[in-house]
Design a protein around this motif. Structure first.
Motif: not given
Length: 165
Positions: A136-153
């Motif tokens: 909710e921080k109003s000052d933020y302008t950009h974002f990014g994301i990363s997901t990864r599944q490990n060997d156990e799923g």
């Protein structure tokens, strides 16, 4: 002799022309290697959309996706998946990379693990006061994301938010 003088004059003219048309050095450098291409997974795109939908419901400006942020997030997601634990280890290094490579003024980070869906991880973040405050921080302008599944799923998530200068 006149041909040599003529050729030297042409050569000198071309050199002056090329030098005068060179880009002006304004002291601001952007490393083109930071302009990376990122292939977002379906779950990553869903998380970004859900976060922006939530921000819109709170009358906050939507955030712009920035690939360099996702690349920095990816390095941390891989680190967590390899260690088998969720953490904010080395946050100061990610912060510094984003200050240098994305012109970040402030940086915030949400991490998570174990969720099987975008809705699940975003709901968990929104149910946490600290994580929701970052979203909710109003000052933020950009974002990014990363997901990864490990060997156990098990899925690991890193979402980073920045305010650009």
């Amino acid at each position: 002799m006149k041909t040599l003088q003529f050729n030297l004059a042409i050569f000198s003219f071309v050199c002056v022309l090329l030098a005068s048309c060179a880009p002006e050095d304004d002291g601001i450098y952007f490393d083109k290697s930071n302009e990376v291409e990122v292939n977002y997974s379906v779950i990553e795109l869903e998380i970004l959309a859900l976060v922006n939908d939530y921000r819109a419901s709170k009358n906050l400006v939507p955030l712009e996706r920035m690939n360099v942020i996702s690349t920095v997030a990816e390095s941390h997601t891989n680190y967590m998946a390899e260690r088998g634990e969720v953490n904010h280890d080395n946050f100061s290094e990610r912060h510094e990379k984003l200050v240098i490579n994305a012109d970040a003024k402030t940086v915030g980070e949400n991490v998570g693990y174990g969720f099987k869906s975008a809705k699940g991880v975003v709901k968990a973040w929104l149910n946490s006061n600290a994580h929701r405050a970052i979203i909710e921080k109003s000052d933020y302008t950009h974002f990014g994301i990363s997901t990864r599944q490990n060997d156990e799923g098990r899925n690991y998530f890193t979402q980073i938010f920045i305010e650009r200068n």
